[in-house]
Design a protein around this motif. Sequence first.
Motif, PDB file in Angstrom:
ATOM      1  N   LEU A  79     -65.043   6.647  28.054  1.00  0.00           N
ATOM      2  CA  LEU A  79     -65.360   5.622  28.979  1.00  0.00           C
ATOM      3  C   LEU A  79     -66.376   4.759  28.568  1.00  0.00           C
ATOM      4  CD1 LEU A  79     -64.730   4.510  31.706  1.00  0.00           C
ATOM      5  CD2 LEU A  79     -66.020   5.876  32.883  1.00  0.00           C
ATOM      6  N   VAL A 112     -66.792   0.801  28.305  1.00  0.00           N
ATOM      7  CA  VAL A 112     -67.585  -0.127  29.025  1.00  0.00           C
ATOM      8  C   VAL A 112     -68.030  -0.997  28.136  1.00  0.00           C
ATOM      9  CG1 VAL A 112     -69.452  -0.266  30.512  1.00  0.00           C
ATOM     10  CG2 VAL A 112     -67.887   1.560  30.830  1.00  0.00           C
ATOM     11  N   GLN A 113     -68.552  -0.685  27.045  1.00  0.00           N
ATOM     12  CA  GLN A 113     -69.072  -1.456  25.962  1.00  0.00           C
ATOM     13  C   GLN A 113     -68.048  -2.555  25.609  1.00  0.00           C
ATOM     14  OE1 GLN A 113     -70.444   0.424  22.455  1.00  0.00           O
ATOM     15  NE2 GLN A 113     -72.370   1.343  23.521  1.00  0.00           N
ATOM     16  N   LYS A 145     -65.627  -3.408  27.396  1.00  0.00           N
ATOM     17  CA  LYS A 145     -65.580  -4.425  28.578  1.00  0.00           C
ATOM     18  C   LYS A 145     -66.246  -5.720  28.219  1.00  0.00           C
ATOM     19  CE  LYS A 145     -66.351  -4.469  33.369  1.00  0.00           C
ATOM     20  NZ  LYS A 145     -66.489  -3.821  34.665  1.00  0.00           N
ATOM     21  N   TYR A 146     -67.606  -5.362  28.292  1.00  0.00           N
ATOM     22  CA  TYR A 146     -68.705  -6.347  28.333  1.00  0.00           C
ATOM     23  C   TYR A 146     -68.625  -7.277  27.160  1.00  0.00           C
ATOM     24  CZ  TYR A 146     -70.435  -4.301  32.416  1.00  0.00           C
ATOM     25  OH  TYR A 146     -70.498  -4.138  33.635  1.00  0.00           O
ATOM     26  N   ILE A 162     -61.640  -2.893  34.195  1.00  0.00           N
ATOM     27  CA  ILE A 162     -61.335  -1.478  33.830  1.00  0.00           C
ATOM     28  C   ILE A 162     -60.617  -0.928  35.112  1.00  0.00           C
ATOM     29  CG2 ILE A 162     -61.792   0.820  33.164  1.00  0.00           C
ATOM     30  CD1 ILE A 162     -64.163  -0.202  31.919  1.00  0.00           C
ATOM     31  N   THR A 177     -67.396   8.838  35.706  1.00  0.00           N
ATOM     32  CA  THR A 177     -68.568   8.164  35.553  1.00  0.00           C
ATOM     33  C   THR A 177     -69.722   8.941  35.631  1.00  0.00           C
ATOM     34  OG1 THR A 177     -68.417   7.740  37.781  1.00  0.00           O
ATOM     35  CG2 THR A 177     -67.549   6.099  36.462  1.00  0.00           C
ATOM     36  N   ILE A 234     -72.152   6.891  33.655  1.00  0.00           N
ATOM     37  CA  ILE A 234     -72.159   5.613  33.539  1.00  0.00           C
ATOM     38  C   ILE A 234     -72.168   4.951  34.986  1.00  0.00           C
ATOM     39  CG2 ILE A 234     -70.275   3.826  33.253  1.00  0.00           C
ATOM     40  CD1 ILE A 234     -69.378   5.302  31.069  1.00  0.00           C
ATOM     41  N   ASP A 250     -69.761  -0.361  36.942  1.00  0.00           N
ATOM     42  CA  ASP A 250     -69.246  -0.770  35.461  1.00  0.00           C
ATOM     43  C   ASP A 250     -67.708  -0.871  35.582  1.00  0.00           C
ATOM     44  OD1 ASP A 250     -71.720   0.268  33.558  1.00  0.00           O
ATOM     45  OD2 ASP A 250     -71.567  -1.847  34.503  1.00  0.00           O
ATOM     46  N   VAL A 251     -67.089   0.200  36.413  1.00  0.00           N
ATOM     47  CA  VAL A 251     -65.590   0.253  36.545  1.00  0.00           C
ATOM     48  C   VAL A 251     -65.152  -0.375  37.779  1.00  0.00           C
ATOM     49  CG1 VAL A 251     -63.961   1.978  36.933  1.00  0.00           C
ATOM     50  CG2 VAL A 251     -65.397   2.607  35.610  1.00  0.00           C
ATOM     51  N   ASP A 252     -64.154  -1.231  37.660  1.00  0.00           N
ATOM     52  CA  ASP A 252     -63.846  -2.136  38.704  1.00  0.00           C
ATOM     53  C   ASP A 252     -63.217  -1.479  40.010  1.00  0.00           C
ATOM     54  OD1 ASP A 252     -63.845  -3.883  36.047  1.00  0.00           O
ATOM     55  OD2 ASP A 252     -64.491  -4.916  37.576  1.00  0.00           O
TER      56      ASP A 252
END
Lengths: 473, 153
Positions: free
Chosen positions: A256, A260-261, A263-264, A270, A289, A294, A298-300
């Motif tokens: 994960l 996430v990296q 993602k941005y 996500i 998470t 995390i 950051d996770v949708d």
Amino acid sequence: MAGSEQWVLVEMAQAVYEAPAYHLLLEVFLIICIIRLLFFSKSYRPLDRTQLTEAEEEELIREWQPEPLVPANPSPPYLKYHVVSGAAGKFVTVDNRECLNLSSLNFLGFLESPRIKAAALSSLRKYGVGTCGPRGFYGTFDVHLELEMKLASMMATQEAIIYAYGPSAISSAIPAYAKRGDVVFADMAVSLPLQQGLSASRSNIRWFRHNDLDHLETLLKEQAAEDKKNPKKARVVRRFVLVEGIYLNTGNVCPLPELVQLKYRYKFRIFLEESLSFGVLGDTGRGLTEHFGINVEDVDFICSTMENSLATIGGFCCGRSFVIDHQRLSGQGYCFSASLPPLLTVAALEALVMMEEKPEMFKELREQCRLLYDSVQGIPGLTVGGNPVSPVLHIRLAEPSQSRERDMATLEAIIESCAQEGVAVTLARCIEKDEVFPPPPSIRLAVNVELTQGEIHRAAVVLRSAASHHLLE
Amino acid sequence: MNVGVAHSSPNPNSGVMNSRGTWLAYAITVGSLHAVLISMPFLSIGLAWTLTNVFHNLAMYVLLHMVKGTPFITPDQGKARLLTYWEQIDHGMQYTTSRKFLTVTPIILYFLASFYTKYEPQHFAVNTVSLMSVLVPKLPQFDRVRIFGINKY
């Protein structure tokens, strides 16, 4: 008055006589068009002009398999049941043999908890059995709202939404957000409910190799190049990535932090499905998470079933209010299915309370997972799939034959020997014709926190001897 | 929003113009627009009619040929997301009754405007351009056509 009216009419009539020819010609032409439209045109449906690319055409041609007029008999394994009598807790009676249960996904041992049973029974006396209605039509009880609030506060999100059936949670959540024209990058090893959600969404699916974030990045770069060529289209295309916390089909953990990296950097949403990692990973069981440290924002959204760790029925989805609230009208499984029976809701509530009271159980569970992982290593003829921290391991044949049926028969023979020695394991079941990428046949081991170290060792020894009996002959 | 789930049409937009009373409501709307314009003392009759024609055609172009998709979420996962309202009428069937009605009304308005402006060339130019802007997109040859990629996505 009458005189001036007539005068105006005369003026109008005069204007018609003196009208320019082009204007009158145009009007005659328009009258002809009207007559043709009203009397000489028939309604028809124009041919569908969807254009397929060369690659899509080739793929469709290649994929097409003529089905037999008379379908072949269903393969025997489905007709050969192992009948379970009684509850499937730490010990399970299979085919009249009492065995140690390493098949049920009962990670926290809540299936036979007397406290949860008592809570469910008292709610059964209070509410009855079913709710007889979907959430929007007199099917919302106070316990549903309580469970949603508790899940939201436990996962540190703004809101949570409950579904009455675990697989329908994720298969309703995905099509609520991803529509036609959107792009979803999905891991190849996602399980069947996720695949069904993806096909229900009608979006463009790009599969990336299991846990291979480099391949995902390649696909994302391709998508970015396409977006650069057509920025107007890119502005209306939504991009999602669908992953599981711990994959049911392989037992691996999703990386994960790197995701996430990505993602941005590449700008996508996500969707994290945590059926196997909720109540397993993290210091307090909050899932992936917490395990990686995390921020949950950051996770949708995070989706999970309550059918594994919480040992009840149903599923939930949690995230920001703005995201989750949308599912209250767009989640098909939420709007059009009866809501979760109160006795199962109360069982989930009680299970969550027990999780909060005793957070040591997660560390214990992880130690046992590690122990099982280490114990089953090095069995000649078998390979182990999965992560040391995963409560689900897949034991596969080291040298698989070309025939899937033969491998499954071999593994079934190993399972039968294990059952004779008092350890119940199972084949990982999948509906081959429904899966997009059917996983290779495997034995699926599931860890239960109630197992002792001795029992885990014994299970590994039994598996080793069964394997040597069937594979080295 | 759960629209279109209880009966066979997944996109309610396609049947709006077939519903009871929409044609009358349309006529009343155009009539009231004209009534407002004609009651302005500073507008001559011809100008009022031209303005009626122009406003009607402008509204028709924007609502029928420019705005895309649906104002609600449909259960077909956004099949009509890139289609204008005109392309959604009757699920894309050409020459249906509603389409004929919507094609004929701007022409009728044009005839009336031409008559009441006494066929003067300035009014002719404005009215004809306005009429063409609203008739051309309705041709079946222009179904789902986007010129120069304008308004495609």
